[in-house]
Design an enzyme around this catalytic site. Structure first.
Site, mmCIF file in Angstrom:
data_model
loop_
_atom_site.group_PDB
_atom_site.id
_atom_site.type_symbol
_atom_site.label_atom_id
_atom_site.label_comp_id
_atom_site.label_asym_id
_atom_site.label_seq_id
_atom_site.Cartn_x
_atom_site.Cartn_y
_atom_site.Cartn_z
ATOM 1 N N HIS A 13 39.938 43.693 40.438
ATOM 2 C CA HIS A 13 39.632 42.315 39.992
ATOM 3 C C HIS A 13 40.746 41.384 40.463
ATOM 4 O O HIS A 13 41.867 41.449 39.961
ATOM 5 C CB HIS A 13 39.545 42.261 38.451
ATOM 6 C CG HIS A 13 39.244 40.888 37.902
ATOM 7 N ND1 HIS A 13 38.316 40.686 36.894
ATOM 8 C CD2 HIS A 13 39.731 39.653 38.187
ATOM 9 C CE1 HIS A 13 38.259 39.397 36.596
ATOM 10 N NE2 HIS A 13 39.121 38.749 37.376
ATOM 11 N N HIS A 15 41.532 37.213 42.531
ATOM 12 C CA HIS A 15 41.062 35.935 43.087
ATOM 13 C C HIS A 15 41.870 35.631 44.338
ATOM 14 O O HIS A 15 43.082 35.422 44.258
ATOM 15 C CB HIS A 15 41.256 34.819 42.056
ATOM 16 C CG HIS A 15 40.546 35.079 40.768
ATOM 17 N ND1 HIS A 15 39.304 34.565 40.482
ATOM 18 C CD2 HIS A 15 40.887 35.859 39.702
ATOM 19 C CE1 HIS A 15 38.911 34.995 39.283
ATOM 20 N NE2 HIS A 15 39.855 35.786 38.791
ATOM 21 N N PHE A 16 41.188 35.629 45.483
ATOM 22 C CA PHE A 16 41.872 35.284 46.734
ATOM 23 C C PHE A 16 41.838 33.788 47.020
ATOM 24 O O PHE A 16 42.576 33.301 47.856
ATOM 25 C CB PHE A 16 41.204 36.003 47.920
ATOM 26 C CG PHE A 16 41.671 37.417 48.150
ATOM 27 C CD1 PHE A 16 42.974 37.809 47.883
ATOM 28 C CD2 PHE A 16 40.788 38.370 48.678
ATOM 29 C CE1 PHE A 16 43.403 39.111 48.129
ATOM 30 C CE2 PHE A 16 41.207 39.673 48.929
ATOM 31 C CZ PHE A 16 42.511 40.040 48.652
ATOM 32 N N ARG A 17 40.877 33.062 46.417
ATOM 33 C CA ARG A 17 40.611 31.660 46.780
ATOM 34 C C ARG A 17 40.073 31.607 48.206
ATOM 35 O O ARG A 17 39.529 32.586 48.689
ATOM 36 C CB ARG A 17 41.851 30.770 46.613
ATOM 37 C CG ARG A 17 42.603 30.927 45.284
ATOM 38 C CD ARG A 17 41.749 30.701 44.064
ATOM 39 N NE ARG A 17 42.562 30.696 42.844
ATOM 40 C CZ ARG A 17 42.079 30.942 41.640
ATOM 41 N NH1 ARG A 17 40.802 31.253 41.464
ATOM 42 N NH2 ARG A 17 42.857 30.891 40.580
ATOM 43 N N ASN A 41 34.486 33.044 42.176
ATOM 44 C CA ASN A 41 34.507 31.701 41.556
ATOM 45 C C ASN A 41 35.139 30.655 42.465
ATOM 46 O O ASN A 41 36.106 29.990 42.110
ATOM 47 C CB ASN A 41 35.180 31.730 40.175
ATOM 48 C CG ASN A 41 36.635 32.177 40.211
ATOM 49 O OD1 ASN A 41 37.047 32.929 41.088
ATOM 50 N ND2 ASN A 41 37.425 31.709 39.264
ATOM 51 N N LYS A 98 28.990 39.122 39.062
ATOM 52 C CA LYS A 98 29.864 38.730 37.956
ATOM 53 C C LYS A 98 29.167 37.752 37.032
ATOM 54 O O LYS A 98 28.599 36.752 37.476
ATOM 55 C CB LYS A 98 31.122 38.058 38.538
ATOM 56 C CG LYS A 98 32.121 37.520 37.521
ATOM 57 C CD LYS A 98 33.055 38.587 37.000
ATOM 58 C CE LYS A 98 33.974 38.073 35.887
ATOM 59 N NZ LYS A 98 35.216 37.483 36.383
ATOM 60 N N HIS A 173 39.251 42.301 32.458
ATOM 61 C CA HIS A 173 40.520 41.845 31.867
ATOM 62 C C HIS A 173 40.478 41.798 30.341
ATOM 63 O O HIS A 173 40.622 40.733 29.751
ATOM 64 C CB HIS A 173 40.968 40.508 32.458
ATOM 65 C CG HIS A 173 39.886 39.456 32.615
ATOM 66 N ND1 HIS A 173 39.020 39.109 31.609
ATOM 67 C CD2 HIS A 173 39.546 38.684 33.673
ATOM 68 C CE1 HIS A 173 38.209 38.162 32.050
ATOM 69 N NE2 HIS A 173 38.505 37.891 33.298
ATOM 70 N N LEU A 218 43.334 33.285 31.191
ATOM 71 C CA LEU A 218 42.180 33.520 30.321
ATOM 72 C C LEU A 218 41.601 34.897 30.615
ATOM 73 O O LEU A 218 41.545 35.280 31.782
ATOM 74 C CB LEU A 218 41.119 32.438 30.548
ATOM 75 C CG LEU A 218 41.518 31.063 29.987
ATOM 76 C CD1 LEU A 218 40.549 29.988 30.431
ATOM 77 C CD2 LEU A 218 41.615 31.096 28.458
ATOM 78 N N ALA A 262 44.540 27.937 34.125
ATOM 79 C CA ALA A 262 44.714 29.310 33.640
ATOM 80 C C ALA A 262 44.765 30.267 34.814
ATOM 81 O O ALA A 262 43.912 30.205 35.704
ATOM 82 C CB ALA A 262 43.552 29.681 32.724
HETATM 83 C C1 NCD Z 1 40.989 32.951 36.752
HETATM 84 C C2 NCD Z 1 41.080 31.951 37.894
HETATM 85 O O1 NCD Z 1 42.034 31.179 37.939
HETATM 86 O O2 NCD Z 1 40.188 31.934 38.742
HETATM 87 N N1 NCD Z 1 41.896 32.542 35.718
HETATM 88 C C3 NCD Z 1 42.402 33.316 34.727
HETATM 89 O O3 NCD Z 1 43.097 32.791 33.853
HETATM 90 N N2 NCD Z 1 42.159 34.599 34.675
HETATM 91 C C4 NCD Z 1 39.599 33.044 36.265
HETATM 92 C C5 NCD Z 1 39.328 34.235 35.387
HETATM 93 O O4 NCD Z 1 39.375 35.378 35.805
HETATM 94 O O5 NCD Z 1 39.031 34.015 34.197
HETATM 95 ZN ZN ZN Z 2 39.673 36.785 37.062
#
Ligand code: NCD
Ligand code: ZN
Length: 343
Positions: A13, A15-17, A41, A98, A173, A218, A262
């Site tokens: 899990h 996030h690469f953006r 996302n 997801k 998470h 989060l 977050a």
């Molecule tokens: C994540 C994000 O920034 O894309 N932020 C986070 O606080 N975990 C989104 C997510 O996984 O909830």
């Molecule tokens: Zn995440």
């Protein structure tokens, strides 16, 4: 023990953006992990096979030369997702979708407002063998932020699991004892990822002595009894819990502001931080299962063949990372000492 060699790990899990940010995030993860489940996302989100494969190509283009790192893609479920989208997308490259409740977290505005309306999609996923990854928090404004995960279990997660017992679900998470207990008790088709920050920290680390925006993610950090239960389940060696960093970069100015984003950017020290957790728990013998076996097993993929070696050696996480456009990111654990180093 001063050296530890384990099978190469995967991150289930993160996030690469997108865009230029990939030149920072992809090498940082490929440094250590062989595969990663890449969260969808983006703005707009990754909604179908075409968008997922195009995003995968952009990630591969940012992978360092000679690296065999493999991104695994995820569809973002919206109110418009259909069973046909699932059947079209399911593949080795796109093993999962997801579920974000609308408004739950970063870029979740196009997410699902009526979870029950997606049951036909969950049915299609169950039949096709696509995994359902869940951000498990209710979003009703009257619900206290510290109770959002616990309430999600009774209101949504358990009903989905009861209706589709063969659907593989990853409760992403997790942050509470309630979530850990639920996963332990559920059948073998329910598992969970756990981040380094939720094992290392509790809500005092967010709020005592001043607000610490770089520990804000989060689901939000919970009280220490929840942290201890998460530590207990990973130290138990249960195969239902595996590594998912939720590494989620935001620029320094979007975190250090009146309404901060977050997410913790942990990729620079992810495996090292988990190693520290298992070492502190006197459970280093359980690290390899958590980091390198159980996720692959749950996803039905082969375990990695190569190894990585960690050395007991102190080093300091940089206080800032500068991006090519001049922006900066404050990494998780900035300026703090880590006790293990990846060779
Ligand atoms: C994540 C994000 O920034 O894309 N932020 C986070 O606080 N975990 C989104 C997510 O996984 O909830
Ligand atoms: Zn995440």
């Amino acid at each position: 023990m001063t050296q530890l060699t384990i099978t190469a790990p995967d991150d289930w899990h993160l996030h690469f953006r997108d865009g230029d940010m990939l030149n920072e995030t992809v090498p940082a993860t490929a440094r250590c992990f062989k595969r990663a489940i890449v969260m969808p996302n983006l703005l707009p989100p990754v909604r179908n096979k075409r968008e997922a494969l195009a995003y995968r190509e952009r990630i591969l283009a940012a992978t360092p030369p000679g690296s065999d790192f493999q991104p695994l893609m995820v569809l973002y479920l919206t109110n418009e997702t259909t069973p046909a989208d699932i059947h079209e997308a399911i593949s080795r490259e796109i093993p999962a979708a997801k579920l974000y409740p609308a408004g739950a977290t970063t870029n979740s505005d196009s997410a699902v407002s009526a979870i029950e309306a997606l049951y036909p999609v969950f049915g299609a996923m169950s039949n096709a063998g696509m995994l359902l990854l869940i951000h498990g928090e209710v979003t009703a404004p009257e619900v206290d932020i510290f109770d959002r995960e616990k309430l999600f279990i009774e209101q949504h997660l358990d009903p989905i699991h009861q209706r589709f017992p063969d659907l593989k679900i990853v409760f992403e998470h997790i942050t509470t004892a309630d979530a850990a207990d639920y996963v332990v008790a559920a059948n073998s088709n329910v598992a969970a990822t756990i981040t380094p920050q939720h094992l290392l920290l509790n809500r005092n680390d967010l709020l005592v002595g001043g607000i610490r925006p770089h520990n804000y993610c989060l689901p939000v950090l919970k009280r220490n009894s929840h942290q201890r239960r998460l530590q207990e389940v990973v130290a138990s060696g249960s195969p239902k819990f595996f590594l998912g960093t939720d590494s989620a970069p935001h620029t320094k100015h979007t975190k250090e502001t009146a309404c901060g984003c977050a997410g913790c950017y942990s990729a620079w020290g992810a495996l090292e931080l988990y190693t520290q957790v298992f070492d502190d728990l006197d459970a280093l013998d359980k690290l390899e299962g958590f980091a390198s076996f159980y996720g692959a097993d749950f996803y039905g993929l082969k375990r990695n063949q190569s190894n990585v070696t960690l050395t007991r050696e102190a080093w300091t996480m940089p206080s800032e990372i500068t991006l090519s456009n001049g922006d900066s990111i404050v990494p998780f654990y900035a300026g703090q000492t880590l006790n293990w180093r990846l060779a």
